[in-house]
Design a protein around this motif. Structure first.
Motif, PDB file in Angstrom:
ATOM      1  N   GLN A  44      35.272  43.026  50.542  1.00 42.46           N
ATOM      2  CA  GLN A  44      36.023  43.676  49.467  1.00 42.46           C
ATOM      3  C   GLN A  44      36.829  42.630  48.716  1.00 42.46           C
ATOM      4  O   GLN A  44      37.345  41.691  49.316  1.00 42.46           O
ATOM      5  N   LYS A  45      36.950  42.824  47.419  1.00 44.81           N
ATOM      6  CA  LYS A  45      37.777  41.953  46.591  1.00 44.81           C
ATOM      7  C   LYS A  45      39.122  42.637  46.360  1.00 44.81           C
ATOM      8  O   LYS A  45      39.336  43.280  45.349  1.00 44.81           O
ATOM      9  N   ARG A  46      40.011  42.499  47.331  1.00 42.85           N
ATOM     10  CA  ARG A  46      41.358  43.069  47.208  1.00 42.85           C
ATOM     11  C   ARG A  46      42.345  41.933  47.007  1.00 42.85           C
ATOM     12  O   ARG A  46      42.417  41.026  47.820  1.00 42.85           O
ATOM     13  N   GLU A  47      43.113  42.017  45.935  1.00 47.26           N
ATOM     14  CA  GLU A  47      44.123  40.991  45.706  1.00 47.26           C
ATOM     15  C   GLU A  47      45.263  41.139  46.702  1.00 47.26           C
ATOM     16  O   GLU A  47      45.634  42.252  47.074  1.00 47.26           O
ATOM     17  N   ILE A  48      45.804  40.018  47.101  1.00 45.34           N
ATOM     18  CA  ILE A  48      46.967  39.998  47.989  1.00 45.34           C
ATOM     19  C   ILE A  48      48.122  40.683  47.254  1.00 45.34           C
ATOM     20  O   ILE A  48      48.356  40.409  46.081  1.00 45.34           O
ATOM     21  N   PRO A  49      48.857  41.579  47.919  1.00 49.19           N
ATOM     22  CA  PRO A  49      49.985  42.240  47.242  1.00 49.19           C
ATOM     23  C   PRO A  49      51.023  41.224  46.752  1.00 49.19           C
ATOM     24  O   PRO A  49      51.258  40.203  47.387  1.00 49.19           O
ATOM     25  N   LEU A  50      51.616  41.521  45.640  1.00 53.15           N
ATOM     26  CA  LEU A  50      52.688  40.754  45.013  1.00 53.15           C
ATOM     27  C   LEU A  50      52.228  39.470  44.334  1.00 53.15           C
ATOM     28  O   LEU A  50      52.666  39.166  43.242  1.00 53.15           O
ATOM     29  N   VAL A  51      51.379  38.678  44.968  1.00 55.37           N
ATOM     30  CA  VAL A  51      51.058  37.348  44.446  1.00 55.37           C
ATOM     31  C   VAL A  51      49.577  37.115  44.172  1.00 55.37           C
ATOM     32  O   VAL A  51      49.198  36.063  43.662  1.00 55.37           O
TER      33      VAL A  51
END
Length: 107
Positions: free
Chosen positions: A89-96
């Protein structure tokens, strides 16, 4: 081995220390370029570099609670990114995550 498996393996290697991130950059060269691997390389490299940069300043706090919270925060970010790579999955790291994607967009 198809390109999805190659990209997944490269993405997982990227989360194995900062040296793994550098190795993953070389694994993801022009002839074997994978968008999935590039995404996770940018995320992992951002996690490791920001950990070292911010950790330098947190070390001056001389407080075990600040240091513990710092390590826990980065461990959670690392787990989040690593599980995204394992689950393809291409999930961005939260916040940054967005910042890392923009900063390292040439990788």
């Amino acid at each position: 081995m198809n390109t999805t498996d190659k990209g997944k393996n490269t993405a997982i290697v990227a989360y194995m220390t900062i040296i793994g991130a550098v190795i993953a950059i070389f694994m993801n060269q022009e002839e074997n370029k994978s968008d999935f691997a590039s995404f996770h390389i940018r995320q992992a490299l951002g996690i490791f570099l920001s950990f070292f940069i911010l950790g330098y300043f947190v070390g001056y706090a001389n407080s075990w609670t600040a240091t513990s919270a710092f390590y826990l925060f980065y461990f959670i970010l690392w787990i989040y990114g690593f599980l995204g790579a394992v689950q393809e999955q291409k999930r961005e790291i939260p916040l940054v995550g967005r910042f890392f994607q923009n900063t390292f967009k040439n990788l």
